[in-house]
Design a protein around this motif. Sequence first.
Motif, PDB file in Angstrom:
ATOM      1  N   ARG A 266       0.829  -1.207   0.000  1.00 61.78           N
ATOM      2  CA  ARG A 266       0.000   0.000   0.000  1.00 61.78           C
ATOM      3  C   ARG A 266       0.865   1.259   0.000  1.00 61.78           C
ATOM      4  N   ILE A 267       1.884   1.280   0.844  1.00 58.99           N
ATOM      5  CA  ILE A 267       2.749   2.459   0.935  1.00 58.99           C
ATOM      6  C   ILE A 267       3.456   2.716  -0.393  1.00 58.99           C
ATOM      7  N   ARG A 268       3.930   1.661  -1.041  1.00 55.41           N
ATOM      8  CA  ARG A 268       4.643   1.835  -2.313  1.00 55.41           C
ATOM      9  C   ARG A 268       3.732   2.386  -3.400  1.00 55.41           C
ATOM     10  N   ILE A 269       2.478   1.993  -3.383  1.00 51.29           N
ATOM     11  CA  ILE A 269       1.540   2.490  -4.396  1.00 51.29           C
ATOM     12  C   ILE A 269       1.065   3.897  -4.054  1.00 51.29           C
ATOM     13  N   MET A 270       0.668   4.082  -2.815  1.00 52.20           N
ATOM     14  CA  MET A 270       0.067   5.354  -2.408  1.00 52.20           C
ATOM     15  C   MET A 270       1.101   6.463  -2.263  1.00 52.20           C
ATOM     16  N   SER A 271       2.185   6.177  -1.541  1.00 50.83           N
ATOM     17  CA  SER A 271       3.132   7.237  -1.216  1.00 50.83           C
ATOM     18  C   SER A 271       3.792   7.831  -2.457  1.00 50.83           C
ATOM     19  N   THR A 272       4.079   6.997  -3.439  1.00 49.04           N
ATOM     20  CA  THR A 272       4.758   7.487  -4.641  1.00 49.04           C
ATOM     21  C   THR A 272       3.834   8.281  -5.564  1.00 49.04           C
TER      22      THR A 272
ATOM     23  N   TRP B 149     -14.853   1.249 -11.014  1.00 50.75           N
ATOM     24  CA  TRP B 149     -13.656   0.405 -11.061  1.00 50.75           C
ATOM     25  C   TRP B 149     -13.875  -0.892 -10.280  1.00 50.75           C
ATOM     26  N   VAL B 150     -14.447  -0.763  -9.093  1.00 55.54           N
ATOM     27  CA  VAL B 150     -14.656  -1.933  -8.225  1.00 55.54           C
ATOM     28  C   VAL B 150     -15.594  -2.940  -8.889  1.00 55.54           C
ATOM     29  N   TYR B 151     -16.626  -2.448  -9.560  1.00 55.50           N
ATOM     30  CA  TYR B 151     -17.617  -3.344 -10.150  1.00 55.50           C
ATOM     31  C   TYR B 151     -17.270  -3.795 -11.573  1.00 55.50           C
ATOM     32  N   THR B 152     -16.193  -3.285 -12.126  1.00 53.04           N
ATOM     33  CA  THR B 152     -15.813  -3.693 -13.492  1.00 53.04           C
ATOM     34  C   THR B 152     -14.402  -4.276 -13.524  1.00 53.04           C
ATOM     35  N   VAL B 153     -13.396  -3.399 -13.474  1.00 54.46           N
ATOM     36  CA  VAL B 153     -12.007  -3.836 -13.623  1.00 54.46           C
ATOM     37  C   VAL B 153     -11.582  -4.771 -12.495  1.00 54.46           C
ATOM     38  N   LEU B 154     -11.932  -4.448 -11.273  1.00 52.17           N
ATOM     39  CA  LEU B 154     -11.514  -5.265 -10.130  1.00 52.17           C
ATOM     40  C   LEU B 154     -12.076  -6.671 -10.198  1.00 52.17           C
ATOM     41  N   GLN B 155     -13.232  -6.823 -10.804  1.00 48.59           N
ATOM     42  CA  GLN B 155     -13.828  -8.152 -10.909  1.00 48.59           C
ATOM     43  C   GLN B 155     -13.030  -9.079 -11.824  1.00 48.59           C
TER      44      GLN B 155
ATOM     45  N   THR C 198      -7.271  -8.491  -6.813  1.00 55.67           N
ATOM     46  CA  THR C 198      -6.055  -8.437  -5.991  1.00 55.67           C
ATOM     47  C   THR C 198      -5.990  -7.085  -5.287  1.00 55.67           C
ATOM     48  N   LEU C 199      -5.183  -7.032  -4.235  1.00 57.44           N
ATOM     49  CA  LEU C 199      -5.021  -5.777  -3.513  1.00 57.44           C
ATOM     50  C   LEU C 199      -4.376  -4.706  -4.385  1.00 57.44           C
ATOM     51  N   PHE C 200      -3.454  -5.130  -5.241  1.00 57.75           N
ATOM     52  CA  PHE C 200      -2.807  -4.175  -6.132  1.00 57.75           C
ATOM     53  C   PHE C 200      -3.841  -3.484  -7.012  1.00 57.75           C
ATOM     54  N   MET C 201      -4.761  -4.252  -7.595  1.00 58.06           N
ATOM     55  CA  MET C 201      -5.778  -3.684  -8.468  1.00 58.06           C
ATOM     56  C   MET C 201      -6.753  -2.815  -7.692  1.00 58.06           C
TER      57      MET C 201
ATOM     58  N   TYR D  57      -5.839  -1.021  -4.846  1.00 55.37           N
ATOM     59  CA  TYR D  57      -5.116   0.184  -4.440  1.00 55.37           C
ATOM     60  C   TYR D  57      -4.817   1.115  -5.610  1.00 55.37           C
ATOM     61  N   ILE D  58      -4.609   0.539  -6.783  1.00 56.05           N
ATOM     62  CA  ILE D  58      -4.150   1.337  -7.924  1.00 56.05           C
ATOM     63  C   ILE D  58      -5.210   2.340  -8.405  1.00 56.05           C
ATOM     64  N   ILE D  59      -6.472   2.091  -8.055  1.00 58.01           N
ATOM     65  CA  ILE D  59      -7.523   3.017  -8.483  1.00 58.01           C
ATOM     66  C   ILE D  59      -7.383   4.369  -7.802  1.00 58.01           C
ATOM     67  N   TRP D  60      -6.767   4.393  -6.623  1.00 57.56           N
ATOM     68  CA  TRP D  60      -6.591   5.675  -5.933  1.00 57.56           C
ATOM     69  C   TRP D  60      -5.724   6.641  -6.752  1.00 57.56           C
ATOM     70  N   PRO D  61      -4.498   6.287  -7.105  1.00 57.12           N
ATOM     71  CA  PRO D  61      -3.709   7.217  -7.935  1.00 57.12           C
ATOM     72  C   PRO D  61      -4.321   7.475  -9.303  1.00 57.12           C
ATOM     73  N   ILE D  62      -4.978   6.462  -9.870  1.00 53.45           N
ATOM     74  CA  ILE D  62      -5.625   6.674 -11.171  1.00 53.45           C
ATOM     75  C   ILE D  62      -6.728   7.713 -11.052  1.00 53.45           C
ATOM     76  N   SER D  63      -7.544   7.603 -10.014  1.00 57.22           N
ATOM     77  CA  SER D  63      -8.644   8.562  -9.821  1.00 57.22           C
ATOM     78  C   SER D  63      -8.112   9.948  -9.497  1.00 57.22           C
ATOM     79  N   TRP D  64      -7.026  10.024  -8.721  1.00 47.10           N
ATOM     80  CA  TRP D  64      -6.427  11.338  -8.427  1.00 47.10           C
ATOM     81  C   TRP D  64      -5.931  12.006  -9.701  1.00 47.10           C
ATOM     82  N   CYS D  65      -5.265  11.236 -10.541  1.00 45.24           N
ATOM     83  CA  CYS D  65      -4.716  11.774 -11.789  1.00 45.24           C
ATOM     84  C   CYS D  65      -5.829  12.255 -12.720  1.00 45.24           C
TER      85      CYS D  65
END
Length: 212
Positions: free
Chosen positions: A87-93, A132-138, A142-145, A147-155
């Motif tokens: 989580r830290i590696r995905i979020m913090s960066t 994202w949760v109801y489409t791509v994540l399905q 995985t936890l990576f998939m 967590y990754i929506i957070w930076p994607i949504s921010w961008c």
Amino acid sequence: MTSNTIGSQYDHIIQQTGDGFAVATLSFISQNYGRGNFNRVKKTIGLSSLIIFLFCMSLSVILLFLAYPLCKIMSDTDAVIEYAVLRIRIMSTTYFFCGLMSNYANAIKGLGKPVVAMMVSIFGSCVLRILWVYTVLQMNRTLFMLYIIWPISWCITSIMLILCLIPIYKKCKMRYEKEHKEAISSLTENDDAVMSEAAVYDSTEQINEENI
């Protein structure tokens, strides 16, 4: 759940740093907008974005290298530490995107358009993640998939806010310049009217004196 809690304790430090500068942006922009100083408004947006990026990235690098020992303090379970570090590696960066998102949203609020900032933020921070949760994540649960929506949504939200901010800035500037010109024109007309009345009064007084 434990790993998510541990990771959030650290990466929220970066979030609070970015949000702090974003709040300052709101104050500076609203004050200069009220004064009609649009050069400072533009300068504030640019400088605050640069400061947020530099500070958040600096903290991100530090946290990235210290992720494992910091998580080790919170738990001795290898699995918990592993997911917390993930989580830290995905979020913090990528937390600088979150800071920029807040910065541009506050810039729009400072220019008197809080509803626009709210609607764009709701779409990016809520609607997009739910989709994202109801489409791509399905497709890949995985936890990576997750967590990754957070930076994607921010961008994505940051880009949307920039696209809204540019025309709002231009419109506010044009409206102020128009109102300013109308105010000057009105003052000039009033001055001319006063001078005309004064001239008529002087002429009348002069005629009266001659008659006397």
